[in-house]
Design a protein around this motif. Structure first.
Motif, PDB file in Angstrom:
ATOM      1  N   ILE A 109       0.805  -1.216   0.000  1.00 10.05           N
ATOM      2  CA  ILE A 109       0.000   0.000   0.000  1.00 10.05           C
ATOM      3  C   ILE A 109       0.839   1.267   0.000  1.00 10.05           C
ATOM      4  CG2 ILE A 109      -1.611   1.356   1.408  1.00 10.05           C
ATOM      5  CD1 ILE A 109      -2.760  -1.359   2.381  1.00 10.05           C
ATOM      6  N   LEU A 110       1.926   1.286   0.760  1.00 14.15           N
ATOM      7  CA  LEU A 110       2.664   2.529   0.994  1.00 14.15           C
ATOM      8  C   LEU A 110       3.187   3.180  -0.287  1.00 14.15           C
ATOM      9  CD1 LEU A 110       3.533   4.445   3.222  1.00 14.15           C
ATOM     10  CD2 LEU A 110       5.637   3.118   3.474  1.00 14.15           C
ATOM     11  N   PRO A 111       3.816   2.441  -1.214  1.00 10.61           N
ATOM     12  CA  PRO A 111       4.289   3.110  -2.438  1.00 10.61           C
ATOM     13  C   PRO A 111       3.157   3.760  -3.228  1.00 10.61           C
ATOM     14  CG  PRO A 111       5.306   0.956  -2.189  1.00 10.61           C
ATOM     15  CD  PRO A 111       4.216   1.025  -1.168  1.00 10.61           C
ATOM     16  N   ASP A 112       2.037   3.055  -3.366  1.00 13.94           N
ATOM     17  CA  ASP A 112       0.899   3.610  -4.093  1.00 13.94           C
ATOM     18  C   ASP A 112       0.354   4.835  -3.387  1.00 13.94           C
ATOM     19  OD1 ASP A 112      -1.586   3.418  -5.960  1.00 13.94           O
ATOM     20  OD2 ASP A 112      -2.427   3.364  -3.928  1.00 13.94           O
ATOM     21  N   LEU A 113       0.231   4.780  -2.075  1.00 15.01           N
ATOM     22  CA  LEU A 113      -0.335   5.898  -1.326  1.00 15.01           C
ATOM     23  C   LEU A 113       0.597   7.103  -1.370  1.00 15.01           C
ATOM     24  CD1 LEU A 113      -3.005   6.062   0.219  1.00 15.01           C
ATOM     25  CD2 LEU A 113      -1.722   5.753   2.325  1.00 15.01           C
ATOM     26  N   THR A 114       1.899   6.861  -1.331  1.00 12.51           N
ATOM     27  CA  THR A 114       2.861   7.951  -1.430  1.00 12.51           C
ATOM     28  C   THR A 114       2.756   8.649  -2.779  1.00 12.51           C
ATOM     29  OG1 THR A 114       4.387   6.782   0.051  1.00 12.51           O
ATOM     30  CG2 THR A 114       5.314   8.525  -1.318  1.00 12.51           C
ATOM     31  N   ALA A 115       2.625   7.870  -3.847  1.00 17.18           N
ATOM     32  CA  ALA A 115       2.481   8.457  -5.182  1.00 17.18           C
ATOM     33  C   ALA A 115       1.168   9.220  -5.301  1.00 17.18           C
ATOM     34  CB  ALA A 115       2.559   7.354  -6.238  1.00 17.18           C
ATOM     35  N   GLU A 116       0.100   8.662  -4.755  1.00 15.16           N
ATOM     36  CA  GLU A 116      -1.202   9.322  -4.823  1.00 15.16           C
ATOM     37  C   GLU A 116      -1.189  10.636  -4.048  1.00 15.16           C
ATOM     38  OE1 GLU A 116      -4.950  10.014  -6.096  1.00 15.16           O
ATOM     39  OE2 GLU A 116      -3.692   8.322  -6.691  1.00 15.16           O
ATOM     40  N   ALA A 117      -0.457  10.672  -2.931  1.00 13.21           N
ATOM     41  CA  ALA A 117      -0.394  11.889  -2.118  1.00 13.21           C
ATOM     42  C   ALA A 117       0.272  13.030  -2.870  1.00 13.21           C
ATOM     43  CB  ALA A 117       0.356  11.604  -0.827  1.00 13.21           C
ATOM     44  N   VAL A 118       1.185  12.723  -3.791  1.00 13.81           N
ATOM     45  CA  VAL A 118       1.816  13.764  -4.601  1.00 13.81           C
ATOM     46  C   VAL A 118       0.782  14.448  -5.476  1.00 13.81           C
ATOM     47  CG1 VAL A 118       3.524  14.196  -6.414  1.00 13.81           C
ATOM     48  CG2 VAL A 118       4.046  12.596  -4.571  1.00 13.81           C
ATOM     49  N   ARG A 119      -0.188  13.680  -5.958  1.00 13.76           N
ATOM     50  CA  ARG A 119      -1.228  14.215  -6.846  1.00 13.76           C
ATOM     51  C   ARG A 119      -2.421  14.780  -6.086  1.00 13.76           C
ATOM     52  NH1 ARG A 119       0.349   9.250  -9.340  1.00 13.76           N
ATOM     53  NH2 ARG A 119      -1.362   8.142  -8.287  1.00 13.76           N
ATOM     54  N   ASN A 120      -2.526  14.440  -4.809  1.00 14.35           N
ATOM     55  CA  ASN A 120      -3.721  14.777  -4.037  1.00 14.35           C
ATOM     56  C   ASN A 120      -3.315  15.489  -2.752  1.00 14.35           C
ATOM     57  OD1 ASN A 120      -6.035  14.757  -2.415  1.00 14.35           O
ATOM     58  ND2 ASN A 120      -6.747  12.784  -3.213  1.00 14.35           N
ATOM     59  N   PRO A 121      -3.250  16.818  -2.752  1.00 17.38           N
ATOM     60  CA  PRO A 121      -2.796  17.548  -1.564  1.00 17.38           C
ATOM     61  C   PRO A 121      -3.643  17.286  -0.325  1.00 17.38           C
ATOM     62  CG  PRO A 121      -2.812  18.992  -3.490  1.00 17.38           C
ATOM     63  CD  PRO A 121      -3.494  17.721  -3.896  1.00 17.38           C
ATOM     64  N   ALA A 122      -4.951  17.103  -0.502  1.00 17.50           N
ATOM     65  CA  ALA A 122      -5.807  16.844   0.656  1.00 17.50           C
ATOM     66  C   ALA A 122      -5.463  15.506   1.293  1.00 17.50           C
ATOM     67  CB  ALA A 122      -7.279  16.857   0.225  1.00 17.50           C
ATOM     68  N   LEU A 123      -5.198  14.511   0.477  1.00 18.45           N
ATOM     69  CA  LEU A 123      -4.791  13.211   1.000  1.00 18.45           C
ATOM     70  C   LEU A 123      -3.437  13.319   1.681  1.00 18.45           C
ATOM     71  CD1 LEU A 123      -5.178  10.125   1.246  1.00 18.45           C
ATOM     72  CD2 LEU A 123      -4.069   9.922  -0.999  1.00 18.45           C
ATOM     73  N   ALA A 124      -2.510  14.047   1.066  1.00 21.53           N
ATOM     74  CA  ALA A 124      -1.179  14.217   1.658  1.00 21.53           C
ATOM     75  C   ALA A 124      -1.274  14.863   3.039  1.00 21.53           C
ATOM     76  CB  ALA A 124      -0.308  15.065   0.738  1.00 21.53           C
ATOM     77  N   GLU A 125      -2.119  15.876   3.167  1.00 25.72           N
ATOM     78  CA  GLU A 125      -2.275  16.549   4.459  1.00 25.72           C
ATOM     79  C   GLU A 125      -2.911  15.614   5.483  1.00 25.72           C
ATOM     80  OE1 GLU A 125      -2.296  19.638   7.341  1.00 25.72           O
ATOM     81  OE2 GLU A 125      -1.117  19.173   5.555  1.00 25.72           O
ATOM     82  N   ALA A 126      -3.882  14.815   5.055  1.00 29.54           N
ATOM     83  CA  ALA A 126      -4.523  13.868   5.977  1.00 29.54           C
ATOM     84  C   ALA A 126      -3.530  12.820   6.456  1.00 29.54           C
ATOM     85  CB  ALA A 126      -5.714  13.198   5.292  1.00 29.54           C
ATOM     86  N   ILE A 127      -2.688  12.328   5.567  1.00 26.09           N
ATOM     87  CA  ILE A 127      -1.669  11.355   5.959  1.00 26.09           C
ATOM     88  C   ILE A 127      -0.699  11.980   6.952  1.00 26.09           C
ATOM     89  CG2 ILE A 127       0.300  10.007   5.115  1.00 26.09           C
ATOM     90  CD1 ILE A 127      -1.260   9.641   2.488  1.00 26.09           C
TER      91      ILE A 127
END
Length: 212
Positions: A109-127
């Motif tokens: 999960i972590l590599p995919d979520l890290t890549a998605e967070a680059v594209r999704n600032p709201a997700l990055a902030e939540a993480i």
């Protein structure tokens, strides 16, 4: 007077923990199988064997659901028992980090979520606020204990020190996908102690000598 027997729990009182556990496992499995972008609430509900309403009663959105599940799974793994010395605490921290990064779900999960967070600032902030900050707070507690024991300088740069603890293991396992040698943690702890300008206390030194 005879004691009135208690009724066994039924209905929601019986199934709520079981449902929550099933949902948690379903979220992790769906994330591992399809990634964050393709994860759907319907698929999680179907895998967990519940209706979508069971999900929406707990979380208003997919992001809230994913972050809550990952936080509940990830943050406790950073909470290590207090040792008698910084050396012992560092060994526990590194082992806990290793166990988290090598968990089959997290490793996928972590590599995919890290890549998605680059594209999704709201997700990055939540993480960052829900997973990253609580895990770093637990690491901060480890370092502050060492400061109180006199093993680390009072002017320790905490943020830099926290990065220094996590980066080597993350880089080795999640970026390089390399194996750890049997003495990797021993050697890494020695480097970390020097980098942090650690000063062993008599109690900590006695403990190290007793297990050396």
């Amino acid at each position: 007077m005879s004691e009135v027997p208690r009724r066994a729990p039924t209905g929601n009182a019986l199934f709520r923990p079981r449902i929550t556990s099933a949902i948690t496992e379903a979220v992790l499995e769906e994330l591992a199988a399809h990634g964050y972008a393709r994860l759907a609430m319907e698929a999680v509900a179907r895998r967990a064997g519940v209706g979508k309403s069971a999900l929406y009663r707990r979380w208003p959105s997919k992001q809230d659901m994913v972050i809550a599940v990952l936080s509940e799974f990830s943050v406790p793994l950073a909470d290590v028992p207090e040792g008698v010395s910084l050396r012992e605490d560092l060994e526990s921290v590194l082992q806990a980090l290793h166990d988290w990064l090598t968990d089959p779900h997290v490793a996928t999960i972590l590599p995919d979520l890290t890549a998605e967070a680059v594209r999704n600032p709201a997700l990055a902030e939540a993480i960052r606020t829900t997973i990253g900050e609580p895990r770093r707070a637990l690491g901060t507690a480890v370092l502050l204990r060492a400061v109180e024991r006199g093993e680390l300088p009072a002017d320790l740069e905490l943020e830099l020190a926290l990065d220094l603890l996590a980066a080597p293991v993350y880089w080795r396992l999640s970026v390089r996908h390399a194996q750890l040698e049997p003495d990797y943690f021993d050697r890494l702890v020695e480097h970390l102690l020097r980098a942090l300008d650690a000063r062993p206390t008599p109690q900590g030194q006695a403990h190290h000598n007793s297990v050396a």
